[in-house]
Design an enzyme around this catalytic site. Structure first.
Site, mmCIF file in Angstrom:
data_model
loop_
_atom_site.group_PDB
_atom_site.id
_atom_site.type_symbol
_atom_site.label_atom_id
_atom_site.label_comp_id
_atom_site.label_asym_id
_atom_site.label_seq_id
_atom_site.Cartn_x
_atom_site.Cartn_y
_atom_site.Cartn_z
ATOM 1 N N LYS A 111 0.869 -1.190 0.000
ATOM 2 C CA LYS A 111 0.000 0.000 0.000
ATOM 3 C C LYS A 111 0.901 1.233 0.000
ATOM 4 O O LYS A 111 1.690 1.415 0.923
ATOM 5 C CB LYS A 111 -0.913 -0.007 1.225
ATOM 6 C CG LYS A 111 -1.896 1.161 1.257
ATOM 7 C CD LYS A 111 -2.963 0.942 2.328
ATOM 8 C CE LYS A 111 -3.896 2.125 2.447
ATOM 9 N NZ LYS A 111 -4.913 1.894 3.489
ATOM 10 N N ASP A 250 -16.565 0.036 -0.542
ATOM 11 C CA ASP A 250 -15.265 -0.369 -1.099
ATOM 12 C C ASP A 250 -14.277 -0.715 0.009
ATOM 13 O O ASP A 250 -13.181 -1.200 -0.279
ATOM 14 C CB ASP A 250 -14.694 0.734 -2.005
ATOM 15 C CG ASP A 250 -14.624 2.080 -1.313
ATOM 16 O OD1 ASP A 250 -15.676 2.575 -0.871
ATOM 17 O OD2 ASP A 250 -13.518 2.634 -1.192
HETATM 18 P P1 AMP Z 1 -9.968 5.213 1.153
HETATM 19 O O1 AMP Z 1 -10.885 6.285 1.618
HETATM 20 O O2 AMP Z 1 -8.590 5.293 1.732
HETATM 21 O O3 AMP Z 1 -10.546 3.843 1.280
HETATM 22 O O4 AMP Z 1 -9.725 5.459 -0.411
HETATM 23 C C1 AMP Z 1 -10.759 5.515 -1.354
HETATM 24 C C2 AMP Z 1 -10.187 5.356 -2.745
HETATM 25 O O5 AMP Z 1 -9.201 6.349 -3.003
HETATM 26 C C3 AMP Z 1 -9.524 4.017 -3.003
HETATM 27 O O6 AMP Z 1 -9.816 3.619 -4.319
HETATM 28 C C4 AMP Z 1 -8.058 4.327 -2.819
HETATM 29 O O7 AMP Z 1 -7.234 3.460 -3.554
HETATM 30 C C5 AMP Z 1 -7.972 5.743 -3.373
HETATM 31 N N1 AMP Z 1 -6.860 6.494 -2.776
HETATM 32 C C6 AMP Z 1 -6.746 6.946 -1.514
HETATM 33 N N2 AMP Z 1 -5.593 7.611 -1.330
HETATM 34 C C7 AMP Z 1 -4.937 7.585 -2.527
HETATM 35 C C8 AMP Z 1 -3.694 8.111 -2.995
HETATM 36 N N3 AMP Z 1 -2.857 8.787 -2.192
HETATM 37 N N4 AMP Z 1 -3.370 7.872 -4.277
HETATM 38 C C9 AMP Z 1 -4.193 7.190 -5.092
HETATM 39 N N5 AMP Z 1 -5.373 6.694 -4.720
HETATM 40 C C10 AMP Z 1 -5.759 6.882 -3.450
HETATM 41 MG MG MG Z 2 -10.291 1.977 0.697
#
Ligand code: AMP
Ligand code: MG
Length: 486
Positions: A111, A250
Site C-alpha cells: 500500500k 469499497d
Molecule cells: P480510502 O478512503 O482510503 O478507502 O480510499 C478511497 C479510494 O481512493 C480508493 O480507491 C483508494 O485506492 C484511493 N486512494 C486513496 N488515497 C490515494 C492516494 N494517495 N493515491 C491514489 N489513490 C488513493
Molecule cells: Mg479503501
C-alpha cells in the site's frame, strides 16, 4: 533471503484481464525497514530478521519485483458515504501474489507503492504517519481476536509527500486471504456485466467458501455467509469500542475482515455519537451507527448479487440474518465483558442502564470495563469505579443491581476477574499513543513503534511496567484529527 526464492503464486491473476491491471510498483529512493510484525511474518514463513535484509526491504518497498510475482492492481467501485461513487479501485495498492503459511495462503499487498490506473486524483503514495497507524491497528485488532487484515512490515524512505504539510513516504505490506471487497461485486453489477459478476462470485466461492458450492444457490449462500460474518465483525468492533471511520462499501471485505485502516479510533470518553473521521461531517459512521451501516452495506452487496440470486425473497432472508447474528454476538460479548455466565431476564435493561450512565459521565470505555473486573460482588461499591462517574449515586444504584445480578448466579469474584481480564483489554491503540510513536518515527526513531506493537500484541495482559500506556489521553491529544486517505 533472496526475493526470487519466495514461493509466490497469484490466484487472483488467473481471473480475466478486466478485473485488474498488471503493473510494476514505483521505486522509492533508498528505502529502509521501519517496523516488522513477527507474528504476521510467521504466517507466511518469514522472520523480522529476513525483512531487514536488503532484498526484502527492496521487495516490500516496491523497488524490486520477485520473479514469481505477478503484480497487479484490482478494479472495484463502491458507495462512499452512502452515495454511489462509480469506479474506484486500488489507487495505491499493488498485489504481489500469495504465500503459503501454516494457516493457508495469504495475499501480500503493497500500500503506497505508486500510481495505478485507479489513482484518480491521488499520488499513489501513503505517508509514514498513516502507514504506522494501519500497521499498528491491524496487529492490535488481530491480538484482540477481531477478524482483520494483517500488516507484515513498513518500509520508509526520505521521499517528500505532499499532504496538508510535507510528510515522508512509506509502504505498508498488508496480508489477507483476499482483498476482494463488496465494491468489487458492485462494480460489475452497476456496469451491467453479469458474466464478470459471476466469474468473480465463482472465484470467491471456489477459493474462500468452497463449502458453499454444494448449496442449492451458492450465491444466496454467499450473501448469507458474508452477512453473518459482517454482523459478527461489527459486534466485535462495538464490544471493544473500535470505530472504523470509513465504512464505505469499497472498504468492506468479502471475507468479513476489518479492512482499510484510515481515520479509525478507539472509544475513549464514551459517546455513542462520536465521529472519529474528521472528513465525516454528517456523522454517518459514528459508533452508534456502525451496526446499521454494516447492514446497509450488506444490502448493497445483496443488490449487486441479485442477477445471480434471482429471487428477492431469498436475498431478503439472507440479509435478515444480519440482525439476529449481530444481536446474538454482541449479547454474548457484552455478557462476557460483564463477567456474566448466564442469560437472565433484565440483562438487557442492566446493560442499557450502564451505557446510559457511561454516556452521561463520558467514562473511558476501555478503562471502565477493565476496572469492572475488580468489582466485588459482596462488598460495598468500588471507589475506583465509582470515581469514574459524575453522578456517583446513580452509579451506586447500578452497582447494586449488578451486585444482585452477580449474586443471582453465585458469581465467584476471583474467577470472574480472570475471565473478564481475558476479554476486556487493558491496552488499545489510543490515538495519542499512535501519535507519540509517529512523532518519534518522523524523527527517525522507530523504537516506540516496536514498543507499542509489543504492548498491543498482549492487550489482555496486565504488563504493569507499561501501565502508562493505559492512561487517559493527555490534553494535547484532544486536538488530534484524522481524516480519509492520507
Ligand atoms: P480510502 O478512503 O482510503 O478507502 O480510499 C478511497 C479510494 O481512493 C480508493 O480507491 C483508494 O485506492 C484511493 N486512494 C486513496 N488515497 C490515494 C492516494 N494517495 N493515491 C491514489 N489513490 C488513493
Ligand atoms: Mg479503501
Amino acid at each position: 533471503m533472496r526475493a526470487d526464492d519466495l514461493p509466490l503464486s497469484n490466484s487472483f491473476a488467473a481471473l480475466p484481464a478486466d478485473f485488474y491491471t498488471r503493473l510494476m510498483p514505483t521505486p522509492l529512493a533508498a528505502p529502509y525497514l521501519v517496523a516488522a510484525s513477527a507474528s504476521a511474518a510467521a504466517l507466511v514463513g518469514l522472520t523480522p530478521a529476513q525483512l531487514a535484509e536488503p532484498e526484502l526491504v527492496d521487495l516490500f518497498a516496491g523497488n524490486r519485483v520477485a520473479v514469481r510475482s505477478q503484480p497487479l492492481s484490482a478494479v472495484y467501485s463502491g458507495h462512499q458515504f452512502g452515495v454511489w461513487a462509480g469506479q474506484l479501485g486500488d489507487g495505491r495498492a499493488i498485489l504481489l501474489g500469495e504465500l503459503n503459511g501454516p494457516h493457508g495462503p495469504l495475499e501480500l499487498q503493497l500500500k503506497g507503492a505508486g500510481m495505478t490506473p485507479y489513482s484518480r486524483m491521488g499520488d499513489g503514495r501513503a505517508v509514514l504517519r498513516s502507514s504506522i497507524r494501519e500497521f499498528l491497528c491491524s496487529e492490535a485488532m488481530a491480538a484482540l481476536r477481531i477478524p482483520t487484515t494483517r500488516a507484515l512490515c513498513i518500509m520508509g524512505a526520505d521521499q517528500a509527500i505532499m499532504r496538508e504539510t510535507v510528510e515522508s513516504a512509506a509502504v505498508v505490506t498488508r496480508m489477507a486471504p483476499s482483498f476482494v471487497r463488496f465494491g468489487s461485486f458492485e462494480h460489475w453489477y452497476h456496469r451491467d456485466k453479469p458474466e464478470q459478476l459471476q466469474q468473480l462470485a465463482d472465484y470467491v466461492i471456489a477459493t474462500f467458501y468452497p463449502e458453499l458450492t454444494a448449496e442449492a444457490n451458492p450465491y444466496t449462500a454467499l450473501l448469507a455467509e458474508v452477512t453473518r460474518r459482517t454482523a459478527r465483525m461489527i459486534a466485535h468492533w462495538q464490544a471493544v469500542g473500535f470505530m472504523h471511520g470509513v465504512m464505505n462499501t469499497d472498504n468492506m471485505s468479502i471475507l468479513g475482515l476489518t479492512l482499510d485502516y484510515g481515520p479509525f479510533g478507539f472509544m475513549e470518553a464514551f459517546d455513542p455519537g462520536h465521529i472519529c473521521n474528521h472528513t465525516d461531517q454528517q456523522g454517518r459512521y459514528t459508533y452508534a451507527n456502525q451496526p446499521q451501516v454494516g447492514h446497509w452495506n450488506c444490502y448493497a452487496l445483496g443488490q449487486a448479487l441479485m442477477p445471480l440470486i434471482g429471487d428477492v425473497d431469498a436475498a431478503q432472508q439472507a440479509l435478515a440474518l444480519y440482525q439476529t447474528e449481530f444481536a446474538a454476538t454482541l449479547d454474548y460479548l457484552l455478557h462476557a465483558k460483564l463477567g456474566l455466565q448466564t442469560v437472565q431476564d433484565g440483562d438487557q435493561a442492566l446493560l442499557a442502564a450502564l451505557f446510559e450512565l457511561m454516556t452521561a459521565s463520558h467514562v473511558d470505555f476501555t478503562n471502565f470495563f477493565r476496572a469492572l473486573g475488580n468489582f466485588q460482588s459482596t462488598a460495598a461499591s468500588d471507589t475506583v469505579l465509582r470515581d469514574m462517574f459524575i453522578e456517583r449515586t446513580q452509579f451506586d444504584d447500578w452497582a447494586a443491581r449488578y451486585r444482585a445480578r452477580l449474586q443471582a448466579e453465585h458469581s465467584n469474584d476471583a474467577r470472574r476477574k480472570e475471565a473478564m481480564d481475558a476479554v476486556n483489554p487493558k491496552y488499545v491503540l489510543r490515538n495519542y499513543l499512535a501519535q507519540v510513536a509517529i512523532d518519534k518515527a518522523v524523527a527517525s526513531d522507530y523504537s516506540e513503534v516496536a514498543r507499542l506493537l509489543a504492548i498491543l500484541e498482549r492487550p489482555f495482559d496486565e504488563q504493569p511496567e507499561h501501565a502508562a500506556y493505559a492512561a487517559l489521553p493527555p490534553d494535547w491529544a484532544h486536538d488530534l484529527e484524522v481524516s480519509c486517505s492520507s
